[in-house]
Design a protein around this motif. Structure first.
Motif, short mmCIF file in Angstrom:
data_model
loop_
_atom_site.label_atom_id
_atom_site.label_comp_id
_atom_site.label_asym_id
_atom_site.label_seq_id
_atom_site.Cartn_x
_atom_site.Cartn_y
_atom_site.Cartn_z
N ALA A 143 0.83 -1.20 0.00
CA ALA A 143 0.00 0.00 0.00
C ALA A 143 0.87 1.26 0.00
O ALA A 143 0.57 2.24 -0.69
CB ALA A 143 -0.93 -0.01 1.21
N THR A 144 1.93 1.23 0.77
CA THR A 144 2.85 2.37 0.81
C THR A 144 3.51 2.58 -0.55
O THR A 144 3.61 3.69 -1.04
CB THR A 144 3.93 2.16 1.88
N LEU A 145 3.97 1.47 -1.13
CA LEU A 145 4.62 1.57 -2.44
C LEU A 145 3.67 2.10 -3.48
O LEU A 145 4.02 2.97 -4.28
CB LEU A 145 5.14 0.18 -2.86
N ALA A 146 2.43 1.62 -3.48
CA ALA A 146 1.46 2.02 -4.50
C ALA A 146 1.06 3.48 -4.38
O ALA A 146 0.56 4.05 -5.35
CB ALA A 146 0.21 1.13 -4.40
N ALA A 147 1.27 4.06 -3.20
CA ALA A 147 0.90 5.46 -2.99
C ALA A 147 2.10 6.40 -3.03
O ALA A 147 1.94 7.61 -2.87
CB ALA A 147 0.19 5.61 -1.63
N THR A 148 3.30 5.85 -3.26
CA THR A 148 4.51 6.69 -3.28
C THR A 148 4.57 7.50 -4.57
O THR A 148 4.43 6.93 -5.66
CB THR A 148 5.76 5.80 -3.18
N PRO A 149 4.78 8.81 -4.49
CA PRO A 149 4.91 9.61 -5.71
C PRO A 149 6.03 9.06 -6.59
O PRO A 149 7.12 8.80 -6.11
CB PRO A 149 5.26 11.01 -5.17
N GLY A 150 5.71 8.88 -7.86
CA GLY A 150 6.68 8.32 -8.80
C GLY A 150 6.47 6.85 -9.07
O GLY A 150 7.00 6.33 -10.05
N SER A 151 5.69 6.18 -8.22
CA SER A 151 5.49 4.74 -8.43
C SER A 151 4.72 4.47 -9.71
O SER A 151 4.84 3.40 -10.31
CB SER A 151 4.76 4.12 -7.23
N GLY A 152 3.93 5.44 -10.15
CA GLY A 152 3.16 5.26 -11.37
C GLY A 152 3.87 5.74 -12.62
O GLY A 152 3.35 5.62 -13.72
N ALA A 153 5.07 6.28 -12.45
CA ALA A 153 5.81 6.80 -13.60
C ALA A 153 6.15 5.69 -14.58
O ALA A 153 6.39 4.56 -14.19
CB ALA A 153 7.09 7.50 -13.13
N GLY A 154 6.16 6.06 -15.87
CA GLY A 154 6.54 5.08 -16.89
C GLY A 154 5.64 3.88 -16.91
O GLY A 154 6.12 2.75 -17.06
N GLY A 155 4.35 4.08 -16.76
CA GLY A 155 3.41 2.96 -16.77
C GLY A 155 3.58 2.04 -15.58
O GLY A 155 3.26 0.86 -15.64
N GLY A 156 4.07 2.55 -14.47
CA GLY A 156 4.22 1.75 -13.26
C GLY A 156 5.62 1.17 -13.08
O GLY A 156 5.88 0.50 -12.08
N ALA A 157 6.50 1.44 -14.03
CA ALA A 157 7.88 0.96 -13.88
C ALA A 157 8.57 1.66 -12.72
O ALA A 157 9.52 1.13 -12.13
CB ALA A 157 8.66 1.17 -15.18
N GLY A 158 8.08 2.85 -12.36
CA GLY A 158 8.65 3.56 -11.22
C GLY A 158 8.56 2.75 -9.94
O GLY A 158 9.45 2.81 -9.09
N ALA A 159 7.50 1.99 -9.79
CA ALA A 159 7.34 1.18 -8.58
C ALA A 159 8.44 0.13 -8.48
O ALA A 159 8.89 -0.21 -7.39
CB ALA A 159 5.96 0.51 -8.57
N VAL A 160 8.85 -0.41 -9.62
CA VAL A 160 9.94 -1.41 -9.62
C VAL A 160 11.23 -0.75 -9.16
O VAL A 160 11.97 -1.30 -8.34
CB VAL A 160 10.10 -2.03 -11.02
#
Lengths: 288, 116
Positions: free
Chosen positions: A166-183
């Motif tokens: 949940a923390t990762l999914a809400a971190t700014p930048g996690s959605g960048a690049g189609g979600g590659a930011g989360a990786v």
């Protein structure tokens, strides 16, 4: 600007100010892409940091990136979420192995300007923004993205990594690049725009703090793009330091009121002539 | 405004006037299979916007509150943005239609449809 990369354009502008007697510091900035790579090479030699362009747009971008870094594995969101069995203790994502492979190199995901604050899940996440889809499909996609974030967070043993999905999914930048930011973030890295990353490498804030005037460039200055992401970034950093900004552009479509409202002290349009010659008089007017 | 005692599952309060208006619209349509759904979507001049509509779908994770003649539904993605919101209905010279007062909104645009 004028077909020159950031370094060469900046050098020509800087020459005008140098000619009138100013000390000039040149910091090339660019959006991610070939121009960014050139600017980085101009700024600094090889370093240990791994810069990964996050140029994907669809929701499979995260699994694709991890699959690439892992040398294989599920590369679509459906496959990754469907085969991940973190709850049973079987870790199919193996974030730790990827991190070991990176040999503790600092990791930065380069994203398009505007995506550095996007989140992976929720109403403003990848699925929530797909208002072209029926709500049922958006919710289903959001559930998958949250499950993906849970897998990423659970598969890492790094204490500096995300606390939970949940923390990762809400971190700014996690959605960048189609979600590659989360990786990238699950691997302990950061997500930055091209200008942000170059600004960090160059310690731009320190340079701006030592300056009396900040000069930046763009091809066109208008009310649609306001000079683009590099100008926007420079204006933001200069404003934070209380330094005035002037913009050198080929064409200007904004009046003085609009310029000032957007943090720009003045705009000098130079047309298509020699950049240095076209800036001389303008530079002289700012030199004291 | 009444109905301040009961805790709302959706987190959203439908005033008596709004509930009465919504129920009346459903009766006029002859539909008892529809619920009033409020949704938050990205968009609008302030960043987020509301979508208020009758819906016959029941989605996984939906939160539902029952009123006299109408159910109010909020989806799982929108719920965090709507806690404490009040949906009212007015029909005066100054104001017509459903209005949404949301304490989570830092700012709203002049049209009233978009918030941040």
């Amino acid at each position: 600007m004028a077909g020159f990369d950031a370094w060469r354009a900046g050098a020509r502008v800087g020459r005008a100010w140098r000619t009138v007697g100013a000390d000039v510091a040149l910091v090339p900035l660019a959006e991610m892409g070939p121009g960014w790579q050139q600017a980085k090479e101009n700024l600094a030699g090889p370093d240990n940091t791994l810069f990964i362009p996050l140029d994907g747009r669809d929701h499979d971008s995260g699994p694709m990136l991890l699959s690439f870094l892992s040398g294989g594995g599920p590369s679509t969101l459906v496959d990754a979420v469907g085969t991940g069995r973190a709850a049973s203790g079987v870790d199919l994502l193996d974030i730790d192995r990827v991190r070991d492979h990176l040999a503790e190199r600092p990791l930065i995901g380069l994203c398009r300007s505007g995506e550095q604050d996007t989140v992976l899940a929720g109403a403003q996440g990848l699925a929530g923004r797909r208002v072209d889809l029926p709500l049922r499909e958006r919710l289903a996609l959001d559930r998958m993205l949250r499950a993906w974030a849970d897998l990423l967070a659970a598969s890492s043993s790094d204490p500096s990594g995300p606390a939970d999905g949940a923390t990762l999914a809400a971190t700014p930048g996690s959605g960048a690049g189609g979600g590659a930011g989360a990786v990238v973030q699950a691997l302990g890295g950061r997500v930055l725009t091209g200008p942000q990353a170059l600004g960090e490498i160059a310690d731009l804030d320190r340079t701006i703090a030592a300056a009396d005037l900040v000069v930046t460039c763009c091809e066109d200055f208008d009310v649609d793009a306001w000079g683009g992401p590099v100008v926007e970034y420079v204006v933001q950093r200069a404003a934070a330091a209380g330094r005035p900004v002037v913009v050198i552009t080929a064409t200007n479509h904004v009046n003085l009121t609009g310029q000032r409202r957007n943090g720009v002290e003045a705009v000098h349009a130079i047309g298509t002539g020699d950049i240095t010659d076209a800036c001389l008089t303008f530079a002289q007017s700012w030199f004291w | 405004m009444t109905d301040t005692v009961t805790e709302k599952i959706t987190g959203v309060t439908l005033t008596d006037a709004a509930a009465e208006k919504a129920a009346g619209l459903l009766r006029a349509e002859g539909r008892d299979d529809l619920a009033l759904r409020i949704e938050v979507q990205p968009g609008g001049c302030a960043g987020l916007r509301y979508r208020l509509a009758f819906d016959d779908e029941q989605l996984e994770g939906d939160l539902v509150d029952h009123y006299d003649g109408v159910d109010l539904v909020v989806d799982r993605m929108s719920a965090p943005y709507l806690g404490g919101a009040v949906i009212d209905y007015a029909d005066t010279i100054e104001r017509q239609g459903f209005t949404i007062d949301n304490p989570n909104a830092v700012s709203t645009c002049a049209c009233g449809d978009s918030f941040h």
